[in-house]
Motif scaffolding. Sequence first.
Motif, PDB file in Angstrom:
ATOM      1  N   ASP A 186     -60.141   4.759 -77.265  1.00 60.61           N
ATOM      2  CA  ASP A 186     -60.270   3.324 -77.543  1.00 60.61           C
ATOM      3  C   ASP A 186     -59.099   2.519 -76.998  1.00 60.61           C
ATOM      4  OD1 ASP A 186     -62.627   3.871 -78.831  1.00 60.61           O
ATOM      5  OD2 ASP A 186     -61.814   3.693 -80.855  1.00 60.61           O
ATOM      6  N   HIS A 187     -57.963   3.168 -76.811  1.00 64.92           N
ATOM      7  CA  HIS A 187     -56.766   2.479 -76.330  1.00 64.92           C
ATOM      8  C   HIS A 187     -56.449   2.776 -74.862  1.00 64.92           C
ATOM      9  CE1 HIS A 187     -56.069   2.136 -80.698  1.00 64.92           C
ATOM     10  NE2 HIS A 187     -55.272   1.125 -80.415  1.00 64.92           N
ATOM     11  N   CYS A 188     -57.321   3.507 -74.187  1.00 64.75           N
ATOM     12  CA  CYS A 188     -56.987   3.971 -72.843  1.00 64.75           C
ATOM     13  C   CYS A 188     -56.954   2.861 -71.799  1.00 64.75           C
ATOM     14  CB  CYS A 188     -57.945   5.082 -72.403  1.00 64.75           C
ATOM     15  SG  CYS A 188     -59.624   4.512 -72.033  1.00 64.75           S
ATOM     16  N   GLY A 189     -57.573   1.707 -72.096  1.00 62.35           N
ATOM     17  CA  GLY A 189     -57.555   0.595 -71.160  1.00 62.35           C
ATOM     18  C   GLY A 189     -58.451   0.788 -69.952  1.00 62.35           C
ATOM     19  N   LEU A 190     -59.391   1.734 -70.050  1.00 59.81           N
ATOM     20  CA  LEU A 190     -60.285   2.034 -68.928  1.00 59.81           C
ATOM     21  C   LEU A 190     -61.732   1.991 -69.386  1.00 59.81           C
ATOM     22  CD1 LEU A 190     -58.385   5.184 -67.596  1.00 59.81           C
ATOM     23  CD2 LEU A 190     -58.351   2.913 -66.538  1.00 59.81           C
ATOM     24  N   TRP A 191     -62.599   1.659 -68.450  1.00 61.81           N
ATOM     25  CA  TRP A 191     -64.035   1.740 -68.700  1.00 61.81           C
ATOM     26  C   TRP A 191     -64.610   2.731 -67.691  1.00 61.81           C
ATOM     27  CZ3 TRP A 191     -66.811   0.010 -72.709  1.00 61.81           C
ATOM     28  CH2 TRP A 191     -68.199   0.104 -72.629  1.00 61.81           C
ATOM     29  N   LEU A 192     -64.646   3.994 -68.124  1.00 63.05           N
ATOM     30  CA  LEU A 192     -65.028   5.067 -67.210  1.00 63.05           C
ATOM     31  C   LEU A 192     -66.532   5.315 -67.243  1.00 63.05           C
ATOM     32  CD1 LEU A 192     -62.166   7.609 -67.956  1.00 63.05           C
ATOM     33  CD2 LEU A 192     -62.393   6.116 -65.963  1.00 63.05           C
ATOM     34  N   PRO A 193     -67.148   5.512 -66.090  1.00 59.72           N
ATOM     35  CA  PRO A 193     -68.593   5.805 -66.051  1.00 59.72           C
ATOM     36  C   PRO A 193     -68.874   7.170 -66.666  1.00 59.72           C
ATOM     37  CG  PRO A 193     -67.596   6.130 -63.887  1.00 59.72           C
ATOM     38  CD  PRO A 193     -66.538   5.500 -64.744  1.00 59.72           C
ATOM     39  N   GLY A 194     -69.982   7.266 -67.369  1.00 57.03           N
ATOM     40  CA  GLY A 194     -70.375   8.535 -67.958  1.00 57.03           C
ATOM     41  C   GLY A 194     -69.588   8.938 -69.185  1.00 57.03           C
ATOM     42  N   ASN A 195     -68.845   8.016 -69.766  1.00 61.44           N
ATOM     43  CA  ASN A 195     -68.082   8.332 -70.982  1.00 61.44           C
ATOM     44  C   ASN A 195     -69.061   8.526 -72.139  1.00 61.44           C
ATOM     45  OD1 ASN A 195     -66.489   8.315 -73.328  1.00 61.44           O
ATOM     46  ND2 ASN A 195     -64.937   7.025 -72.365  1.00 61.44           N
ATOM     47  N   ILE A 196     -69.183   9.758 -72.596  1.00 61.04           N
ATOM     48  CA  ILE A 196     -70.182  10.079 -73.618  1.00 61.04           C
ATOM     49  C   ILE A 196     -69.891   9.382 -74.943  1.00 61.04           C
ATOM     50  CG2 ILE A 196     -69.027  12.170 -74.467  1.00 61.04           C
ATOM     51  CD1 ILE A 196     -71.868  13.415 -74.664  1.00 61.04           C
ATOM     52  N   LEU A 197     -68.613   9.081 -75.209  1.00 58.74           N
ATOM     53  CA  LEU A 197     -68.282   8.386 -76.455  1.00 58.74           C
ATOM     54  C   LEU A 197     -68.890   6.992 -76.496  1.00 58.74           C
ATOM     55  CD1 LEU A 197     -64.523   9.418 -76.862  1.00 58.74           C
ATOM     56  CD2 LEU A 197     -66.473  10.281 -78.162  1.00 58.74           C
ATOM     57  N   HIS A 198     -69.041   6.373 -75.327  1.00 62.65           N
ATOM     58  CA  HIS A 198     -69.636   5.037 -75.265  1.00 62.65           C
ATOM     59  C   HIS A 198     -71.135   5.068 -75.539  1.00 62.65           C
ATOM     60  CE1 HIS A 198     -66.138   3.500 -72.524  1.00 62.65           C
ATOM     61  NE2 HIS A 198     -65.743   3.896 -73.717  1.00 62.65           N
TER      62      HIS A 198
END
Length: 257
Positions: A186-198
């Motif tokens: 939540d604090h990583c500052g990134l919006w990564l594709p395929g992030n299963i947590l999202h």
Amino acid sequence: MAFMVSDELLGTFVPIVVYWAYSGLYVVLDGKAMDNYRLHTRAEEDVKNIVSKATVVKGVLIQQAFQIVVSLSLFAIISDDSSQTVKPQPCLLVMVMQFMVAMVVMDTWQYFIHRYMHLNKFLYKHVHSKHHTLVVPYAFGALYNHPLEGLLLDTVGGALSFLVSGMTPRTGIFFFSFATIKTVDDHCGLWLPGNILHVFFSNNSAYHDVHHQLYGSKYNFSQPFFVMWDKILGTYMPYSLETRKEGGFEARPIKKD
């Protein structure tokens, strides 16, 4: 003789190892290729954050030291003095239910304590504002805050989650490791594709990034799992994820009435 480590010790130290290993992975991956997934530019991070990364590391280590003391004290208090090292595990369904109860308890505790630290001017100025010196959050700064906040918000919240859910120390290893991964993410500052947590959680890096900005300081208090309390109590700020011209993304709030 086999070297035995108790579940209580593993439950105390494994989440700390997970914290540095998972956040360290983001540090290793933090090359130019990641600029296309940043929620803020590198220039923003350098200008807006008013605390050094060395100070952040030191602050997190101090909080984790408190966390170790409280955790070991809790396990000592609830110990039944049995010679049995490993308590029997319940069935999978019961463990899943314990996970869900623990997540709701942790979210409830953290929402109300977190929100109060924003509403109370003294607590915000002298305690919670330390965490918000990271206007542009990054992974290993997830637990950077005042020791009192770390004790009340994270350590006490974790202890309540453990006790109310009734989970065993072994289940606690997995729960607190998962909660740690979620908080770092939540604090990583990134919006990564395929992030299963999202896929499973609306409370994510963009949602929490909104809270770290000046316009979102009165909204999006929920952490680390769900957004239910924000929606129930009217502190939910919706946002749109926009692509920046210079690369990366920006979480733009959708204006509330």
